[in-house]
Design a protein around this motif. Structure first.
Motif, PDB file in Angstrom:
ATOM      1  N   MET A  61       0.846  -1.191   0.000  1.00  0.00           N
ATOM      2  CA  MET A  61       0.000   0.000   0.000  1.00  0.00           C
ATOM      3  C   MET A  61       0.886   1.248   0.000  1.00  0.00           C
ATOM      4  O   MET A  61       1.845   1.331   0.772  1.00  0.00           O
ATOM      5  N   PRO A  62       0.566   2.232  -0.850  1.00  0.00           N
ATOM      6  CA  PRO A  62       1.409   3.434  -0.902  1.00  0.00           C
ATOM      7  C   PRO A  62       1.239   4.294   0.338  1.00  0.00           C
ATOM      8  O   PRO A  62       0.275   4.148   1.083  1.00  0.00           O
ATOM      9  N   LYS A  63       2.208   5.172   0.515  1.00  0.00           N
ATOM     10  CA  LYS A  63       2.127   6.109   1.631  1.00  0.00           C
ATOM     11  C   LYS A  63       0.969   7.078   1.393  1.00  0.00           C
ATOM     12  O   LYS A  63       0.666   7.410   0.257  1.00  0.00           O
ATOM     13  N   LEU A  64       0.352   7.520   2.472  1.00  0.00           N
ATOM     14  CA  LEU A  64      -0.746   8.478   2.379  1.00  0.00           C
ATOM     15  C   LEU A  64      -0.191   9.887   2.407  1.00  0.00           C
ATOM     16  O   LEU A  64       0.766  10.167   3.128  1.00  0.00           O
ATOM     17  N   LYS A  65      -0.786  10.748   1.625  1.00  0.00           N
ATOM     18  CA  LYS A  65      -0.355  12.146   1.613  1.00  0.00           C
ATOM     19  C   LYS A  65      -1.196  12.950   2.596  1.00  0.00           C
ATOM     20  O   LYS A  65      -2.408  12.781   2.680  1.00  0.00           O
ATOM     21  N   THR A  66      -0.526  13.841   3.311  1.00  0.00           N
ATOM     22  CA  THR A  66      -1.201  14.771   4.211  1.00  0.00           C
ATOM     23  C   THR A  66      -1.770  15.910   3.385  1.00  0.00           C
ATOM     24  O   THR A  66      -1.103  16.421   2.489  1.00  0.00           O
ATOM     25  N   LYS A  67      -3.000  16.297   3.685  1.00  0.00           N
ATOM     26  CA  LYS A  67      -3.580  17.479   3.043  1.00  0.00           C
ATOM     27  C   LYS A  67      -2.885  18.692   3.651  1.00  0.00           C
ATOM     28  O   LYS A  67      -3.028  18.975   4.840  1.00  0.00           O
ATOM     29  N   ARG A  68      -2.089  19.395   2.838  1.00  0.00           N
ATOM     30  CA  ARG A  68      -1.283  20.493   3.351  1.00  0.00           C
ATOM     31  C   ARG A  68      -2.141  21.630   3.897  1.00  0.00           C
ATOM     32  O   ARG A  68      -1.758  22.300   4.859  1.00  0.00           O
ATOM     33  N   SER A  69      -3.294  21.854   3.304  1.00  0.00           N
ATOM     34  CA  SER A  69      -4.173  22.918   3.806  1.00  0.00           C
ATOM     35  C   SER A  69      -4.627  22.610   5.226  1.00  0.00           C
ATOM     36  O   SER A  69      -4.698  23.496   6.075  1.00  0.00           O
ATOM     37  N   ALA A  70      -4.923  21.342   5.507  1.00  0.00           N
ATOM     38  CA  ALA A  70      -5.346  20.941   6.850  1.00  0.00           C
ATOM     39  C   ALA A  70      -4.175  21.024   7.825  1.00  0.00           C
ATOM     40  O   ALA A  70      -4.346  21.426   8.979  1.00  0.00           O
ATOM     41  N   ALA A  71      -2.981  20.653   7.375  1.00  0.00           N
ATOM     42  CA  ALA A  71      -1.805  20.677   8.246  1.00  0.00           C
ATOM     43  C   ALA A  71      -1.489  22.095   8.708  1.00  0.00           C
ATOM     44  O   ALA A  71      -0.984  22.298   9.813  1.00  0.00           O
ATOM     45  N   LYS A  72      -1.785  23.074   7.862  1.00  0.00           N
ATOM     46  CA  LYS A  72      -1.526  24.470   8.224  1.00  0.00           C
ATOM     47  C   LYS A  72      -2.582  25.017   9.187  1.00  0.00           C
ATOM     48  O   LYS A  72      -2.311  25.949   9.939  1.00  0.00           O
ATOM     49  N   ARG A  73      -3.783  24.450   9.154  1.00  0.00           N
ATOM     50  CA  ARG A  73      -4.893  24.994   9.933  1.00  0.00           C
ATOM     51  C   ARG A  73      -5.114  24.300  11.272  1.00  0.00           C
ATOM     52  O   ARG A  73      -5.668  24.889  12.192  1.00  0.00           O
ATOM     53  N   PHE A  74      -4.737  23.030  11.380  1.00  0.00           N
ATOM     54  CA  PHE A  74      -5.038  22.250  12.577  1.00  0.00           C
ATOM     55  C   PHE A  74      -3.774  21.710  13.217  1.00  0.00           C
ATOM     56  O   PHE A  74      -2.866  21.274  12.531  1.00  0.00           O
ATOM     57  N   LYS A  75      -3.738  21.752  14.540  1.00  0.00           N
ATOM     58  CA  LYS A  75      -2.640  21.184  15.301  1.00  0.00           C
ATOM     59  C   LYS A  75      -3.213  20.090  16.191  1.00  0.00           C
ATOM     60  O   LYS A  75      -4.312  20.235  16.729  1.00  0.00           O
ATOM     61  N   VAL A  76      -2.445  19.019  16.378  1.00  0.00           N
ATOM     62  CA  VAL A  76      -2.895  17.903  17.204  1.00  0.00           C
ATOM     63  C   VAL A  76      -2.251  18.012  18.582  1.00  0.00           C
ATOM     64  O   VAL A  76      -1.046  18.217  18.699  1.00  0.00           O
ATOM     65  N   THR A  77      -3.070  17.862  19.626  1.00  0.00           N
ATOM     66  CA  THR A  77      -2.561  17.925  20.994  1.00  0.00           C
ATOM     67  C   THR A  77      -1.934  16.586  21.358  1.00  0.00           C
ATOM     68  O   THR A  77      -2.041  15.610  20.611  1.00  0.00           O
ATOM     69  N   GLY A  78      -1.331  16.522  22.519  1.00  0.00           N
ATOM     70  CA  GLY A  78      -0.718  15.293  22.983  1.00  0.00           C
ATOM     71  C   GLY A  78      -1.703  14.163  23.168  1.00  0.00           C
ATOM     72  O   GLY A  78      -1.363  12.994  23.022  1.00  0.00           O
ATOM     73  N   THR A  79      -2.942  14.516  23.499  1.00  0.00           N
ATOM     74  CA  THR A  79      -3.973  13.490  23.700  1.00  0.00           C
ATOM     75  C   THR A  79      -4.703  13.138  22.412  1.00  0.00           C
ATOM     76  O   THR A  79      -5.624  12.323  22.433  1.00  0.00           O
ATOM     77  N   GLY A  80      -4.331  13.785  21.303  1.00  0.00           N
ATOM     78  CA  GLY A  80      -4.932  13.451  20.012  1.00  0.00           C
ATOM     79  C   GLY A  80      -6.087  14.333  19.588  1.00  0.00           C
ATOM     80  O   GLY A  80      -6.710  14.085  18.558  1.00  0.00           O
ATOM     81  N   LYS A  81      -6.393  15.379  20.366  1.00  0.00           N
ATOM     82  CA  LYS A  81      -7.470  16.289  19.980  1.00  0.00           C
ATOM     83  C   LYS A  81      -6.945  17.276  18.954  1.00  0.00           C
ATOM     84  O   LYS A  81      -5.761  17.601  18.940  1.00  0.00           O
ATOM     85  N   LEU A  82      -7.845  17.769  18.115  1.00  0.00           N
ATOM     86  CA  LEU A  82      -7.467  18.743  17.094  1.00  0.00           C
ATOM     87  C   LEU A  82      -7.817  20.146  17.573  1.00  0.00           C
ATOM     88  O   LEU A  82      -8.911  20.376  18.077  1.00  0.00           O
ATOM     89  N   MET A  83      -6.875  21.066  17.388  1.00  0.00           N
ATOM     90  CA  MET A  83      -7.096  22.455  17.771  1.00  0.00           C
ATOM     91  C   MET A  83      -7.061  23.324  16.518  1.00  0.00           C
ATOM     92  O   MET A  83      -6.323  23.025  15.576  1.00  0.00           O
ATOM     93  N   LYS A  84      -7.876  24.378  16.523  1.00  0.00           N
ATOM     94  CA  LYS A  84      -7.895  25.316  15.405  1.00  0.00           C
ATOM     95  C   LYS A  84      -7.990  26.729  15.950  1.00  0.00           C
ATOM     96  O   LYS A  84      -8.417  26.930  17.087  1.00  0.00           O
ATOM     97  N   MET A  85      -7.593  27.680  15.141  1.00  0.00           N
ATOM     98  CA  MET A  85      -7.760  29.077  15.527  1.00  0.00           C
ATOM     99  C   MET A  85      -9.172  29.531  15.144  1.00  0.00           C
ATOM    100  O   MET A  85      -9.764  29.015  14.200  1.00  0.00           O
ATOM    101  N   ASN A  86      -9.696  30.491  15.890  1.00  0.00           N
ATOM    102  CA  ASN A  86     -11.035  31.011  15.624  1.00  0.00           C
ATOM    103  C   ASN A  86     -11.074  31.842  14.357  1.00  0.00           C
ATOM    104  O   ASN A  86     -10.074  32.454  13.987  1.00  0.00           O
TER     105      ASN A  86
END
Length: 66
Positions: free
Chosen positions: A1-26
């Motif tokens: 199975m090929p590697k999955l690509k990260t959606k770069r737009s999402a990577a710029k907008r969302f950060k993952v916390t240590g517990t796995g929750k997603l954070m975004k700016m308002n």
């Protein structure tokens, strides 16, 4: 199975916390700030957790996040 690509737009907008929750700016902090109260603008500075209804879709866009 090929590697999955990260959606770069999402990577710029969302950060993952240590517990796995997603954070975004308002939204609503970029322009037309004169009519918004200082209290409201202060609250908009902080990051908030992504709603659980959208979290599953966001996790799929970020395959190598926790």
């Amino acid at each position: 199975m090929p590697k999955l690509k990260t959606k770069r737009s999402a990577a710029k907008r969302f950060k993952v916390t240590g517990t796995g929750k997603l954070m975004k700016m308002n939204a609503n902090k970029s322009h037309i700030l004169t009519k918004k109260s200082p209290k409201r603008k202060r609250r908009l500075r902080k990051a908030v957790e992504v709603d659980v209804t959208n979290a599953k879709m966001m996790k799929r866009m970020l395959p190598y996040s926790k």
